[in-house]
Scaffold this motif. Structure first.
Motif, short mmCIF file in Angstrom:
data_model
loop_
_atom_site.label_atom_id
_atom_site.label_comp_id
_atom_site.label_asym_id
_atom_site.label_seq_id
_atom_site.Cartn_x
_atom_site.Cartn_y
_atom_site.Cartn_z
N LYS A 306 0.82 -1.28 -0.06
CA LYS A 306 0.07 0.06 0.12
C LYS A 306 0.83 1.26 -0.02
CE LYS A 306 -3.79 -2.72 0.40
NZ LYS A 306 -4.46 -2.82 1.63
N LYS A 307 2.12 1.16 0.12
CA LYS A 307 3.22 2.28 0.20
C LYS A 307 4.11 2.15 -0.90
CE LYS A 307 1.91 3.33 4.95
NZ LYS A 307 3.04 3.69 6.14
N SER A 308 4.00 1.74 -1.92
CA SER A 308 4.83 1.60 -3.29
C SER A 308 6.02 0.73 -2.89
CB SER A 308 5.52 3.26 -3.41
OG SER A 308 4.47 4.04 -3.80
N CYS A 309 5.54 -0.34 -2.20
CA CYS A 309 6.76 -1.46 -1.81
C CYS A 309 7.73 -1.09 -0.92
CB CYS A 309 7.17 -2.10 -3.25
SG CYS A 309 5.80 -3.10 -4.09
N ALA A 310 7.65 -0.10 -0.05
CA ALA A 310 8.56 0.34 0.83
C ALA A 310 8.78 -0.58 1.77
CB ALA A 310 8.21 1.73 1.52
N VAL A 311 10.15 -0.97 2.04
CA VAL A 311 10.38 -2.18 3.09
C VAL A 311 9.57 -1.71 4.46
CG1 VAL A 311 12.03 -3.23 4.53
CG2 VAL A 311 12.62 -2.68 2.21
N HIS A 312 8.77 -2.78 4.87
CA HIS A 312 8.06 -2.50 6.27
C HIS A 312 8.75 -3.09 7.46
CE1 HIS A 312 5.20 -3.66 9.42
NE2 HIS A 312 4.60 -2.49 9.14
N HIS A 313 9.60 -4.31 7.18
CA HIS A 313 10.21 -5.24 7.89
C HIS A 313 11.02 -6.06 7.36
CE1 HIS A 313 6.68 -7.78 8.30
NE2 HIS A 313 7.56 -8.60 8.51
N HIS A 314 12.03 -6.91 7.99
CA HIS A 314 12.90 -7.97 7.57
C HIS A 314 12.26 -9.39 8.32
CE1 HIS A 314 15.18 -4.72 5.77
NE2 HIS A 314 15.55 -5.73 4.91
N GLU A 315 12.17 -10.34 7.91
CA GLU A 315 12.25 -11.59 8.21
C GLU A 315 13.41 -12.12 8.74
OE1 GLU A 315 10.15 -16.22 8.27
OE2 GLU A 315 10.15 -14.78 6.52
N VAL A 316 13.94 -12.41 10.01
CA VAL A 316 14.86 -13.06 10.33
C VAL A 316 15.04 -14.51 10.13
CG1 VAL A 316 16.67 -13.35 12.31
CG2 VAL A 316 15.34 -11.29 12.01
N LEU A 317 16.01 -14.78 9.35
CA LEU A 317 16.34 -16.39 8.99
C LEU A 317 17.47 -16.98 9.42
CD1 LEU A 317 15.12 -16.09 5.33
CD2 LEU A 317 13.45 -16.63 7.27
N VAL A 318 17.48 -18.05 10.27
CA VAL A 318 18.87 -18.71 10.80
C VAL A 318 19.39 -19.59 9.92
CG1 VAL A 318 17.40 -20.43 11.93
CG2 VAL A 318 19.44 -19.66 12.96
N ARG A 319 20.77 -19.65 9.86
CA ARG A 319 21.49 -20.57 9.27
C ARG A 319 22.54 -21.19 10.01
NH1 ARG A 319 18.21 -19.78 6.03
NH2 ARG A 319 18.37 -18.93 3.85
N PHE A 320 22.58 -22.27 9.74
CA PHE A 320 23.79 -23.24 10.69
C PHE A 320 24.78 -23.64 9.68
CE2 PHE A 320 19.73 -23.68 12.93
CZ PHE A 320 20.16 -23.74 14.24
N GLY A 321 25.91 -23.27 9.83
CA GLY A 321 26.94 -23.59 8.95
C GLY A 321 26.94 -23.12 7.46
N ASP A 322 26.58 -23.76 6.46
CA ASP A 322 26.47 -23.52 5.00
C ASP A 322 25.05 -22.89 4.95
OD1 ASP A 322 24.94 -25.46 4.80
OD2 ASP A 322 26.52 -27.24 3.98
N ASN A 323 24.67 -22.60 3.76
CA ASN A 323 23.51 -22.17 3.38
C ASN A 323 22.46 -22.91 3.00
OD1 ASN A 323 24.12 -19.52 3.42
ND2 ASN A 323 25.26 -19.49 1.69
N ALA A 324 22.63 -24.23 3.42
CA ALA A 324 21.57 -25.37 3.25
C ALA A 324 20.27 -24.95 4.27
CB ALA A 324 22.11 -26.58 3.72
#
Length: 540
Positions: A306-324
Motif C-alpha cells: 500500500k506504500k509503493s513497496c517500501a520495506v516494512h520489516h525484514h524476516e530473520v532467518l537462521v543459518r547453521f554452517g553453510d547455506n543449506a
C-alpha cells in the motif's frame, strides 16, 4: 457402636460404594453398602473376617502401612487396592481410611470402584518416569498439587547382610508397602537401586516428616543404624510433557548418581532449565550452536504493497554452517525439546541487531511449542527491558511446524507480548490443519499466506477465491495479510488485486546478511530456493 458413630460412618459412606469398620484386632466389625457388587461377598459374610482376607495378598503390605501410619482424627488414602477373590475378574477399589477418636482404635474404611493397578510393587526408574508424566497431566487438568519425593535409606545394604533371608525379605515387603502407601494412589513409588527410592505424592508434609514416617513404618531396630532422608520437588508448573519428562529424568539421574548430597532443583522450572542445559551438551553440534549462539542470521525484506513497496520489516532467518536449509536442524530441535532455547537465542541476536540499527524492524520465528512456555515470555520481556532501544520494532512469527496444544494459554502469552509492543504474525496460513482455529482463537496482527496459494493465485481459480475471502475475513477481524513467495511481477499484481497488505519473496530480495531498508527487483538470473509443497520450513 454408638448411634453417633453410625451417623459419622454413614456420612463417610455418602460418597463411597462400601464402608467397613476394622476393629483394633484387625477384624471387620461392621459393613454396609454395595459389598456384593464391589467385592463378590455379602456384607454379613464380611463381618468377623480379618481385613487381610479382604485384600489381595499383593497389596496387604501397602494397606498395613496405611493403617499403621494413621493417628487419631487423621485420614489416609485413597489408595487403589485389589480385593481378594477367586473370580476371573480382578476387582479393585479406591480405599480411604479414617481413625475415629475415642472409638477403641477402630478404623473406618471406604471403598469406591476403581480401575485396578497394573503394578503391585515398586516401579523401576523408567516406570516412575511414565507414571509421573501421566500424573502431571492429570494434575494440570484436575488441580492436583503433586510433588516428587527423593528418599535415601542409608544403612539398608549393611542391614541386609546382617539379617537372614527371611527377615530381609520381610523388611523389603514392609518398605515397599510403606513407600507405596505414601505415594499417589498407591502406584507411584520406585526402587532406584543403591538404597535410593522416589515417589509421587500429594504436596503436604516436609521431606523430613516423610522420612520420619517411613522409619516408623519400617520398624527397624535403631541399633542397626538405618537412617532415612528425603527431599521433595514440586510438580507445579506449565512445562510441556516433553520438558517434564526430561526434567524428571535429569533429577532422577542426578539423585541416583550423587544421592541427596547433590544440589536438588528448587522447582520444576529449575529442573527443566537444568535438563535443557544438560541436553544441549549431549546433542553435539545442535546443542553447541544454541549454547554458543553459533549460527548466522540472514534477513529477507517484507514490503508494504500500500506504500509503493517500501520495506516494512525484514524476516530473520537462521543459518547453521553453510547455506543449506535449516529445516532439519529445526526439526531436530523440536524433537529434542530444544526449540525454546533456540528461539530465545535467535530473538536475543535479533534484539541486538535492532539496537545496533535503529532504522530496522525485524520479525523472528517462534515455534508453536515455545509460545506456551511462561519462561519464554519472561525471557523476551527481560530482553526488551534490558534493551529499550529495540522496543516497538520487534515482530514474532508463530509457525505451525509444531502444533499448539493449549490455544487458550498461547493466546494469553501472545497478548502479554503484544502489550510489550510486539506485533504477532501467524506464519504459513493454510499449510497446517489448525490454521483456521489459530486465526479464530489467537490474538494476531498479521497473517502470512502460505506460498503455495500465492504461486497459483495469478492463474485465478480456487486459490484466487480463497485469498480474496481470507483477506476480507482478516480485514473484518482487524488483521493484516502478508503474501509470501512473491517471485514475479504477475504474482505481485495478483496479490494487489486480492487486497493483500504486505508481500515477501525473491521479487524484492533474497535473504542476505545485510538488512537493506530498500527493496527492488531481484536478479532475474537468481533461482528461488526450492520448497516442497506443504512443507513448513519458515526459519529459512
Amino acid at each position: 457402636m454408638s448411634v453417633a458413630s453410625h451417623r459419622l460412618l454413614g456420612f463417610a459412606f455418602a460418597n463411597a460404594d462400601l464402608l467397613l469398620e476394622i476393629a483394633a484386632d484387625g477384624a471387620i466389625a461392621f459393613a454396609i453398602g454395595a459389598s456384593e457388587a464391589l467385592s463378590g461377598s455379602r456384607e454379613t459374610a464380611l463381618v468377623g473376617r480379618a481385613w487381610r482376607d479382604f485384600i489381595d495378598g499383593r497389596d496387604r503390605a501397602m494397606v498395613q502401612a496405611l493403617l499403621d501410619g494413621l493417628s487419631d482424627g487423621k485420614r489416609g488414602g485413597p489408595l487403589v487396592v485389589t480385593l481378594a477373590g477367586n473370580g476371573a475378574i480382578e476387582r479393585a477399589a479406591a480405599m480411604s481410611v479414617f481413625r475415629l477418636p475415642g472409638n477403641d482404635g477402630a478404623i473406618s474404611c471406604t471403598f469406591s470402584r476403581a480401575a485396578p493397578n497394573t503394578n503391585h510393587g515398586l516401579h523401576d526408574k523408567a516406570g516412575l518416569e511414565a507414571v509421573t508424566a501421566a500424573l502431571f497431566e492429570t494434575g494440570k487438568a484436575t488441580g492436583l498439587d503433586l510433588e516428587l519425593a527423593f528418599i535415601e535409606m542409608g544403612g539398608l545394604t549393611s542391614l541386609r547382610k546382617v539379617l537372614g533371608p527371611a527377615a530381609a525379605k520381610d523388611m523389603e515387603l514392609r518398605l515397599a508397602g510403606a513407600l507405596r502407601a505414601q505415594s499417589h494412589g498407591g502406584g507411584a513409588a520406585a526402587d532406584l537401586g543403591g538404597d535410593r527410592y522416589a515417589l509421587v505424592r500429594h504436596h503436604g508434609e516436609s521431606g523430613e516428616a516423610l522420612a520420619q514416617r517411613l522409619m516408623r513404618l519400617l520398624a527397624v531396630d535403631p541399633a542397626h543404624g538405618v537412617k532415612a532422608m528425603a527431599k521433595t520437588l514440586s510438580l507445579k508448573g506449565d512445562a510441556s510433557p516433553g520438558q517434564l519428562l526430561r526434567a524428571i529424568r535429569y533429577s532422577l539421574d542426578n539423585f541416583i548418581k550423587d544421592g541427596l548430597d547433590a544440589a536438588a532443583p528448587a522447582s520444576l522450572n529449575e529442573a527443566v532449565s537444568r535438563s535443557v542445559r544438560r541436553t544441549l551438551v549431549e546433542v553435539g553440534a545442535l546443542g553447541q550452536a544454541v549454547a554458543d549462539r553459533n549460527f548466522r542470521l540472514v534477513y529477507q525484506p517484507v514490503v508494504d504493497l500500500k506504500k509503493s513497496c517500501a520495506v516494512h520489516h525484514h524476516e530473520v532467518l537462521v543459518r547453521f554452517g553453510d547455506n543449506a536449509s535449516p529445516f532439519p536442524m529445526i526439526r531436530m530441535a523440536e524433537e529434542l525439546d530444544l526449540i525454546e532455547p533456540l528461539d530465545i537465542a535467535v530473538i536475543d541476536r535479533t534484539i541486538a541487531k535492532l539496537v545496533q540499527d535503529p532504522t530496522l524492524r525485524l520479525a523472528a520465528n517462534i515455534s508453536g511449542r515455545t509460545i506456551t512456555s511462561p519462561a519464554f515470555v519472561e525471557a523476551v520481556r527481560t530482553m526488551l527491558a534490558d534493551n529499550p532501544k529495540a522496543q516497538g520494532r520487534l515482530l514474532l512469527e508463530l509457525t505451525e511446524s509444531a502444533a499448539i496444544e493449549d490455544l487458550a494459554l498461547a493466546d494469553r502469552h501472545l497478548q502479554a507480548l503484544r502489550a510489550e509492543g510486539i506485533l504477532i504474525c501467524l506464519d504459513d496460513f493454510g499449510a497446517g490443519a489448525a490454521s483456521l482455529a489459530y486465526l479464530q482463537q489467537l490474538s494476531l496482527d498479521i497473517v502470512k499466506i502460505d506460498g503455495r496459494y500465492i504461486r497459483e493465485l495469478q492463474h485465478g481459480g480456487r486459490e484466487s477465491t480463497f485469498i480474496r475471502h481470507l483477506v476480507t475475513m482478516c480485514g473484518e477481524l482487524g488483521v493484516r495479510t502478508l503474501a509470501e513467495m512473491v517471485e514475479t511481477p504477475q504474482a505481485e499484481e495478483a496479490v494487489r488485486r486480492a487486497g493483500v497488505d504486505y508481500a515477501q519473496g525473491w521479487l524484492y530480495g533474497a535473504p542476505t546478511e545485510v538488512a537493506s531498508t530498500t527493496a527492488g527487483l531481484a536478479n532475474a538470473n537468481v533461482k528461488p530456493a526450492a520448497r516442497r509443497v506443504g512443507s513448513v520450513d519458515s526459519w529459512g
